[in-house]
Write a protein that holds these residues in place. Structure first.
Motif, short mmCIF file in Angstrom:
data_model
loop_
_atom_site.label_atom_id
_atom_site.label_comp_id
_atom_site.label_asym_id
_atom_site.label_seq_id
_atom_site.Cartn_x
_atom_site.Cartn_y
_atom_site.Cartn_z
N THR A 68 130.73 27.63 110.16
CA THR A 68 130.39 29.05 110.24
C THR A 68 130.32 29.56 111.69
OG1 THR A 68 128.03 28.46 110.08
CG2 THR A 68 129.16 29.13 108.05
N ASN A 69 130.29 28.64 112.64
CA ASN A 69 130.33 29.05 114.05
C ASN A 69 131.75 29.41 114.48
OD1 ASN A 69 127.54 28.71 114.72
ND2 ASN A 69 127.86 26.48 114.68
N ASP A 70 132.73 29.01 113.65
CA ASP A 70 134.12 29.33 113.92
C ASP A 70 134.41 30.69 113.27
OD1 ASP A 70 136.86 29.54 114.22
OD2 ASP A 70 137.29 27.48 113.58
N ILE A 71 134.05 31.76 113.96
CA ILE A 71 134.14 33.11 113.41
C ILE A 71 135.55 33.45 112.97
CG2 ILE A 71 133.73 35.55 113.85
CD1 ILE A 71 131.22 33.80 113.80
N GLU A 72 136.54 33.07 113.76
CA GLU A 72 137.93 33.38 113.44
C GLU A 72 138.34 32.73 112.11
OE1 GLU A 72 142.45 32.88 115.34
OE2 GLU A 72 140.67 32.46 116.56
N ALA A 73 137.92 31.49 111.90
CA ALA A 73 138.28 30.78 110.68
C ALA A 73 137.59 31.38 109.46
CB ALA A 73 137.92 29.30 110.80
N VAL A 74 136.33 31.78 109.62
CA VAL A 74 135.60 32.39 108.51
C VAL A 74 136.21 33.74 108.14
CG1 VAL A 74 133.36 33.24 107.71
CG2 VAL A 74 133.46 31.20 109.16
N ALA A 75 136.53 34.55 109.15
CA ALA A 75 137.16 35.85 108.90
C ALA A 75 138.52 35.68 108.24
CB ALA A 75 137.29 36.63 110.20
N LYS A 76 139.26 34.66 108.66
CA LYS A 76 140.57 34.37 108.08
C LYS A 76 140.43 34.02 106.59
CE LYS A 76 144.75 31.63 109.03
NZ LYS A 76 144.92 30.85 107.81
N ALA A 77 139.36 33.27 106.27
CA ALA A 77 139.10 32.92 104.87
C ALA A 77 138.85 34.17 104.04
CB ALA A 77 137.91 31.97 104.78
N ALA A 78 138.13 35.14 104.61
CA ALA A 78 137.85 36.39 103.91
C ALA A 78 139.13 37.20 103.70
CB ALA A 78 136.85 37.23 104.71
N LEU A 79 139.99 37.23 104.71
CA LEU A 79 141.23 37.98 104.63
C LEU A 79 142.21 37.40 103.61
CD1 LEU A 79 142.03 38.79 108.38
CD2 LEU A 79 141.72 40.46 106.55
N VAL A 118 127.55 34.43 105.91
CA VAL A 118 128.85 34.97 106.28
C VAL A 118 128.83 36.50 106.27
CG1 VAL A 118 130.06 32.93 105.40
CG2 VAL A 118 129.82 34.93 103.93
N ALA A 119 127.94 37.09 105.44
CA ALA A 119 127.86 38.54 105.37
C ALA A 119 127.31 39.14 106.66
CB ALA A 119 126.98 38.97 104.20
N ALA A 120 126.66 38.32 107.47
CA ALA A 120 126.10 38.80 108.74
C ALA A 120 127.14 38.77 109.87
CB ALA A 120 124.89 37.97 109.13
N ILE A 121 128.34 38.28 109.56
CA ILE A 121 129.40 38.19 110.57
C ILE A 121 130.23 39.47 110.55
CG2 ILE A 121 131.44 36.91 111.32
CD1 ILE A 121 130.25 34.43 109.93
N PRO A 122 130.22 40.26 111.62
CA PRO A 122 130.94 41.54 111.63
C PRO A 122 132.41 41.42 111.25
CG PRO A 122 129.52 41.37 113.55
CD PRO A 122 129.50 40.02 112.89
N GLU A 123 133.07 40.35 111.72
CA GLU A 123 134.50 40.18 111.44
C GLU A 123 134.76 39.98 109.95
OE1 GLU A 123 133.83 39.04 115.70
OE2 GLU A 123 132.79 38.73 113.79
N VAL A 124 133.82 39.36 109.24
CA VAL A 124 133.97 39.17 107.79
C VAL A 124 133.79 40.51 107.09
CG1 VAL A 124 132.92 38.14 105.73
CG2 VAL A 124 133.25 36.76 107.80
N ARG A 125 132.81 41.27 107.50
CA ARG A 125 132.57 42.58 106.88
C ARG A 125 133.76 43.51 107.11
NH1 ARG A 125 127.37 42.18 105.27
NH2 ARG A 125 127.50 44.26 104.33
N ASP A 126 134.36 43.44 108.30
CA ASP A 126 135.54 44.25 108.58
C ASP A 126 136.70 43.84 107.68
OD1 ASP A 126 134.19 45.61 110.56
OD2 ASP A 126 135.03 44.44 112.22
N ALA A 127 136.85 42.54 107.46
CA ALA A 127 137.95 42.04 106.65
C ALA A 127 137.84 42.50 105.20
CB ALA A 127 137.99 40.51 106.72
N LEU A 128 136.62 42.63 104.72
CA LEU A 128 136.41 42.97 103.31
C LEU A 128 136.22 44.48 103.08
CD1 LEU A 128 134.03 40.08 102.16
CD2 LEU A 128 136.49 40.28 101.81
N LEU A 129 136.00 45.24 104.15
CA LEU A 129 135.69 46.65 104.01
C LEU A 129 136.84 47.44 103.36
CD1 LEU A 129 133.74 48.99 104.48
CD2 LEU A 129 134.72 49.25 106.78
N ILE A 130 138.04 47.26 103.88
CA ILE A 130 139.19 47.99 103.34
C ILE A 130 139.43 47.62 101.89
CG2 ILE A 130 141.68 48.32 103.53
CD1 ILE A 130 141.42 47.95 106.53
#
Length: 239
Positions: A68-79, A118-130
């Motif tokens: 979960t410290n790998d923000i890019e990887a977590v956001a990629k999983a959401a996308l 993961v919901a507290a990670i801005p990049e994840v929220r951005d990925a799921l917002l649209i």
């Protein structure tokens, strides 16, 4: 949850943006999922279970052993979530992740705790917002989540905030898990709910708070039917 396609053309986009929305926010175990499904069914609206998207991201993180410290990887999983929602005759919905039914796994305490992180990670929220916004289509939408009225659909005509005491919510979750054949310890569930509430309330990104003007309902001591009736009174709907 009704999965929807993106409308094309300016007229379709205008129609999508003007479709009425009822947001139902609240903490885990408050009953918002059940209430939202009832509202959507009675109104003939689409349904967005936004929490499922975060739990699916959490489940993907757990299954793929992503740090979960790998923000890019977590956001990629959401996308890149490969998700299918299949409505069932009994009113439930089958949730498929990479072609596998993960309905039970989504409700596990481990998944819920990871979803909060993961919901507290801005990049994840951005990925799921649209993706969440695309559920807004005619004749209307009931959006169930934690920031539906504050972030995703701030222009929603009606906003509801559903809550209940931590003890009641722990009992509900315990019963739900036992009925699904999942072993659960109610003391552990209560501890997790209290800790998650604190994280959700104090996070800097989209904290869990009632939207301005939201109708707040405490479901601790009233029935589902009573909650639904209070919400229908609030929105001015009569059966």
């Amino acid at each position: 949850m009704s999965n929807t396609n993106t409308d094309s053309g300016s007229n379709a986009e205008t129609s999508q943006e003007s479709a009425p929305v009822i947001t139902v926010d609240g903490p885990s175990g408050s009953g918002k999922g059940t209430i939202s499904q009832i509202l959507a069914t009675k109104l003939g609206y689409h349904l967005l279970d936004s929490g499922a998207l975060y739990r699916l991201t959490a489940l993907s993180v757990l299954k793929n052993d992503i740090d979960t410290n790998d923000i890019e990887a977590v956001a990629k999983a959401a996308l890149e979530l490969d998700v299918v929602f299949e409505p069932q005759i009994d009113g439930e919905q089958k949730v498929l992740l990479n072609g596998q039914d993960v309905g039970v796994e989504l409700r596990l305490d481990e998944t819920s705790e990871m979803a909060s992180k993961v919901a507290a990670i801005p990049e994840v929220r951005d990925a799921l917002l649209i993706r969440q916004k695309k559920f807004r289509q005619s004749p209307g939408l009931v959006a169930d989540g934690r920031d539906m009225g504050t972030v995703v659909f701030p222009d929603a005509k009606h906003k509801v905030f559903l809550t209940a005491s931590p003890e009641v919510r722990a009992e509900r979750r315990h019963k739900q898990l036992i009925e699904k054949g999942v072993d659960a310890n109610i003391s552990h569930l209560l501890k997790g709910i209290i800790e998650r509430d604190e994280r959700d309330r104090t996070r800097t990104v989209a904290p869990l708070v009632p939207a301005e003007g939201a109708f707040v309902v405490d479901s601790s001591t009233i029935s589902i039917d009573e909650v639904v009736q209070q919400i229908f009174d609030f929105i001015g709907f009569s059966e």
